[in-house]
Design an enzyme around this catalytic site. Structure first.
Site, PDB file in Angstrom:
ATOM      1  N   CYS A 113      21.730   9.628 -10.359  1.00 53.84           N
ATOM      2  CA  CYS A 113      21.580  11.056 -10.675  1.00 53.84           C
ATOM      3  C   CYS A 113      22.341  11.457 -11.941  1.00 53.84           C
ATOM      4  O   CYS A 113      22.172  12.577 -12.427  1.00 53.84           O
ATOM      5  CB  CYS A 113      22.018  11.910  -9.492  1.00 53.84           C
ATOM      6  SG  CYS A 113      21.243  11.420  -7.956  1.00 53.84           S
ATOM      7  N   HIS A 235      23.517  18.636 -11.905  1.00 52.51           N
ATOM      8  CA  HIS A 235      22.520  17.901 -11.128  1.00 52.51           C
ATOM      9  C   HIS A 235      22.175  18.734  -9.895  1.00 52.51           C
ATOM     10  O   HIS A 235      23.075  19.213  -9.192  1.00 52.51           O
ATOM     11  CB  HIS A 235      23.095  16.540 -10.732  1.00 52.51           C
ATOM     12  CG  HIS A 235      22.302  15.848  -9.683  1.00 52.51           C
ATOM     13  ND1 HIS A 235      20.934  15.741  -9.746  1.00 52.51           N
ATOM     14  CD2 HIS A 235      22.675  15.250  -8.521  1.00 52.51           C
ATOM     15  CE1 HIS A 235      20.508  15.097  -8.673  1.00 52.51           C
ATOM     16  NE2 HIS A 235      21.541  14.794  -7.919  1.00 52.51           N
ATOM     17  N   ASN A 265      16.113  17.388  -4.586  1.00 50.58           N
ATOM     18  CA  ASN A 265      16.935  16.558  -5.466  1.00 50.58           C
ATOM     19  C   ASN A 265      16.036  15.516  -6.127  1.00 50.58           C
ATOM     20  O   ASN A 265      15.513  14.628  -5.459  1.00 50.58           O
ATOM     21  CB  ASN A 265      18.012  15.898  -4.609  1.00 50.58           C
ATOM     22  CG  ASN A 265      18.923  14.978  -5.393  1.00 50.58           C
ATOM     23  OD1 ASN A 265      18.636  14.612  -6.526  1.00 50.58           O
ATOM     24  ND2 ASN A 265      20.019  14.581  -4.777  1.00 50.58           N
TER      25      ASN A 265
HETATM   26  N1  ACO Z   1      17.002  18.658  10.336  1.00 54.66           N
HETATM   27  C1  ACO Z   1      17.588  19.071  11.459  1.00 54.66           C
HETATM   28  N2  ACO Z   1      18.765  18.600  11.900  1.00 54.66           N
HETATM   29  C2  ACO Z   1      19.362  17.663  11.134  1.00 54.66           C
HETATM   30  C3  ACO Z   1      18.781  17.188   9.957  1.00 54.66           C
HETATM   31  C4  ACO Z   1      17.552  17.710   9.555  1.00 54.66           C
HETATM   32  N3  ACO Z   1      16.911  17.336   8.419  1.00 54.66           N
HETATM   33  N4  ACO Z   1      19.607  16.259   9.434  1.00 54.66           N
HETATM   34  C5  ACO Z   1      20.672  16.167  10.236  1.00 54.66           C
HETATM   35  N5  ACO Z   1      20.513  17.006  11.283  1.00 54.66           N
HETATM   36  C6  ACO Z   1      21.432  17.243  12.392  1.00 54.66           C
HETATM   37  C7  ACO Z   1      22.242  16.036  12.698  1.00 54.66           C
HETATM   38  O1  ACO Z   1      21.571  15.173  13.559  1.00 54.66           O
HETATM   39  C8  ACO Z   1      23.466  16.664  13.336  1.00 54.66           C
HETATM   40  O2  ACO Z   1      23.140  16.983  14.659  1.00 54.66           O
HETATM   41  P1  ACO Z   1      24.227  16.813  15.847  1.00 54.66           P
HETATM   42  O3  ACO Z   1      25.346  17.734  15.471  1.00 54.66           O
HETATM   43  O4  ACO Z   1      23.459  17.234  17.047  1.00 54.66           O
HETATM   44  O5  ACO Z   1      24.616  15.377  15.814  1.00 54.66           O
HETATM   45  C9  ACO Z   1      23.634  17.958  12.588  1.00 54.66           C
HETATM   46  O6  ACO Z   1      22.367  18.229  11.976  1.00 54.66           O
HETATM   47  C10 ACO Z   1      24.708  17.919  11.530  1.00 54.66           C
HETATM   48  O7  ACO Z   1      24.482  16.784  10.740  1.00 54.66           O
HETATM   49  P2  ACO Z   1      25.404  16.452   9.544  1.00 54.66           P
HETATM   50  O8  ACO Z   1      24.902  15.245   8.814  1.00 54.66           O
HETATM   51  O9  ACO Z   1      26.828  16.457   9.989  1.00 54.66           O
HETATM   52  O10 ACO Z   1      25.120  17.719   8.650  1.00 54.66           O
HETATM   53  P3  ACO Z   1      26.005  18.376   7.545  1.00 54.66           P
HETATM   54  O11 ACO Z   1      26.384  19.711   7.982  1.00 54.66           O
HETATM   55  O12 ACO Z   1      27.035  17.447   6.998  1.00 54.66           O
HETATM   56  O13 ACO Z   1      24.924  18.564   6.389  1.00 54.66           O
HETATM   57  C11 ACO Z   1      24.053  17.579   4.392  1.00 54.66           C
HETATM   58  C12 ACO Z   1      24.219  17.450   5.887  1.00 54.66           C
HETATM   59  C13 ACO Z   1      23.218  18.799   4.060  1.00 54.66           C
HETATM   60  C14 ACO Z   1      23.334  16.347   3.887  1.00 54.66           C
HETATM   61  C15 ACO Z   1      25.466  17.737   3.784  1.00 54.66           C
HETATM   62  O14 ACO Z   1      26.292  16.688   4.194  1.00 54.66           O
HETATM   63  C16 ACO Z   1      25.410  17.775   2.314  1.00 54.66           C
HETATM   64  O15 ACO Z   1      25.069  18.755   1.742  1.00 54.66           O
HETATM   65  N6  ACO Z   1      25.811  16.677   1.656  1.00 54.66           N
HETATM   66  C17 ACO Z   1      25.615  16.490   0.260  1.00 54.66           C
HETATM   67  C18 ACO Z   1      24.644  15.432   0.123  1.00 54.66           C
HETATM   68  C19 ACO Z   1      23.722  15.607  -0.995  1.00 54.66           C
HETATM   69  O16 ACO Z   1      23.381  16.667  -1.453  1.00 54.66           O
HETATM   70  N7  ACO Z   1      23.285  14.493  -1.452  1.00 54.66           N
HETATM   71  C20 ACO Z   1      22.391  14.483  -2.491  1.00 54.66           C
HETATM   72  C21 ACO Z   1      21.942  13.138  -2.733  1.00 54.66           C
HETATM   73  S1  ACO Z   1      23.044  12.222  -3.577  1.00 54.66           S
HETATM   74  C22 ACO Z   1      23.142  12.801  -5.075  1.00 54.66           C
HETATM   75  O17 ACO Z   1      22.275  13.384  -5.596  1.00 54.66           O
HETATM   76  C23 ACO Z   1      24.386  12.513  -5.744  1.00 54.66           C
END
Ligand code: ACO
Length: 308
Positions: A113, A235, A265
């Site tokens: 990225c 990004h 993304n």
């Molecule tokens: N839909 C519904 N529920 C979901 C989904 C989905 N797509 N994905 C995960 N869940 C559920 C999980 O199963 C979990 O359920 P549980 O509590 O019953 O076990 C719950 O949601 C929370 O999951 P987490 O993974 O802990 O969710 P979090 O609040 O951390 O959010 C996210 C996840 C949005 C990915 C967050 O960590 C984030 O914003 N991270 C940044 C990652 C990113 O933007 N990466 C980009 C790619 S890399 C790059 O470009 C550099």
């Protein structure tokens, strides 16, 4: 040192728009979950289009808008981690489609990225060597091809697209660059066989830490302050990452451009897609100072300060 000027931009996305609701028909997710956690409302997924189709269309648009002819391009650098083939490169196929000169330096590079930022600096270096006046820099991705649609926490975040810029050297404009990498394959990794894996929380921590570091470095080097900067294009991974940075830096949120709601993304394509939307929307005027910051797998990061 001479600066780098973006002469023109272009962009392309696949035909197939996939809203969160549409994605929820095949993935166990919901519009509510995706939009509240990421800001993403839809993304585009390629059906029949290839990476080279997106890259060539974006580049063609940038070239047409630049007013220069294809034979004035001395280099074509494509930032991508999802090329159509291991070889030939996307860049060589763009060369063929656009009729770029045979002596143009055409190659792909992968800094995930951060790719477009790295590619701008590589193009700057090539132009500084002399010999040609213009380069084409493209970020183009077909991430849908490497997604694991059984991993709902990752597959909902990404989309396909391409953005391009015609660049040239400029005598008296601001130009600063910073980059880094820390050799990590545990937080974010995409094997060549596909199946992008990510530890979302760790990526979040990394991103909100490194973006302000990049911005501060560029400001330090240029002896400017954030007030002197007209726009920051990060990004486009996640709206929450950008909002967190805005708060942390006590910056006005209007300065930080966001268009990830439409594209998700798109990795190396996200910054040129943002720049093209800003330019087409009339936001960017000659002399404006902008900062772009990329961060991603590697883990890599890169920031650039340019004058429009
Ligand atoms: N839909 C519904 N529920 C979901 C989904 C989905 N797509 N994905 C995960 N869940 C559920 C999980 O199963 C979990 O359920 P549980 O509590 O019953 O076990 C719950 O949601 C929370 O999951 P987490 O993974 O802990 O969710 P979090 O609040 O951390 O959010 C996210 C996840 C949005 C990915 C967050 O960590 C984030 O914003 N991270 C940044 C990652 C990113 O933007 N990466 C980009 C790619 S890399 C790059 O470009 C550099």
């Amino acid at each position: 040192m001479k600066g780098l000027k973006i002469v023109s931009t272009g962009s392309c996305h696949p035909q197939n728009a996939v809203s969160n609701d549409k994605l929820s028909q095949t993935v166990d997710t919901s519009d509510e979950w995706i939009s509240t956690r990421t800001g993403i409302r839809q993304r585009y997924f390629c059906e029949s289009e290839k990476n080279v189709d997106l890259a060539s269309n974006a580049a063609k648009q940038a070239l047409e808008r630049s007013g220069i002819s294809a034979d004035e391009i001395g280099a074509c650098v494509v930032a991508t981690f999802t090329p159509d083939n291991a070889t030939p490169s996307v860049a060589c196929m763009v060369q063929k489609r656009l009729g770029l000169p045979n002596d143009a330096l055409c190659f792909d590079m992968n800094a995930a990225c951060s790719g477009f930022i790295y590619a701008l600096n590589v193009a700057h270096g090539i132009l500084m060597q002399g010999g040609s006046k213009y380069a084409l820099v493209i970020g183009s991705e077909v991430i849908s091809r490497v997604l694991d649609f059984n991993d709902r926490s990752t597959c909902v975040l990404f989309g396909d697209g391409a953005g391009a810029a015609v660049v040239t050297l400029s005598e008296n404009s601001v130009y600063e660059f910073t980059c880094g990498a820390n050799g990590d394959d545990a937080i974010l990794c995409c094997p060549t066989s596909g199946g992008l894996q990510m530890d979302g929380r760790e990526v979040f921590k990394f991103a909100v830490g490194i973006i302000p570091v990049c911005i501060d470095k560029l400001l330090d080097k240029s002896q400017l302050t954030l007030e002197d900067i007209d726009y920051v294009a990060c990004h486009q991974a996640n709206e929450r990452i950008i909002s967190h940075v805005v708060k942390k830096m006590k910056a006005p949120s209007e300065k930080f451009f966001v268009n990830l709601q439409k594209y998700g993304n798109t990795s190396a394509a996200s910054i040129p897609l943002a720049l093209d939307e800003m330019a087409s929307g009339g936001m960017l005027k000659e002399g404006m100072k902008i900062i772009c910051v990329g961060f991603g797998a590697g883990l890599t990061w890169g920031g650039i300060m340019l004058e429009w």
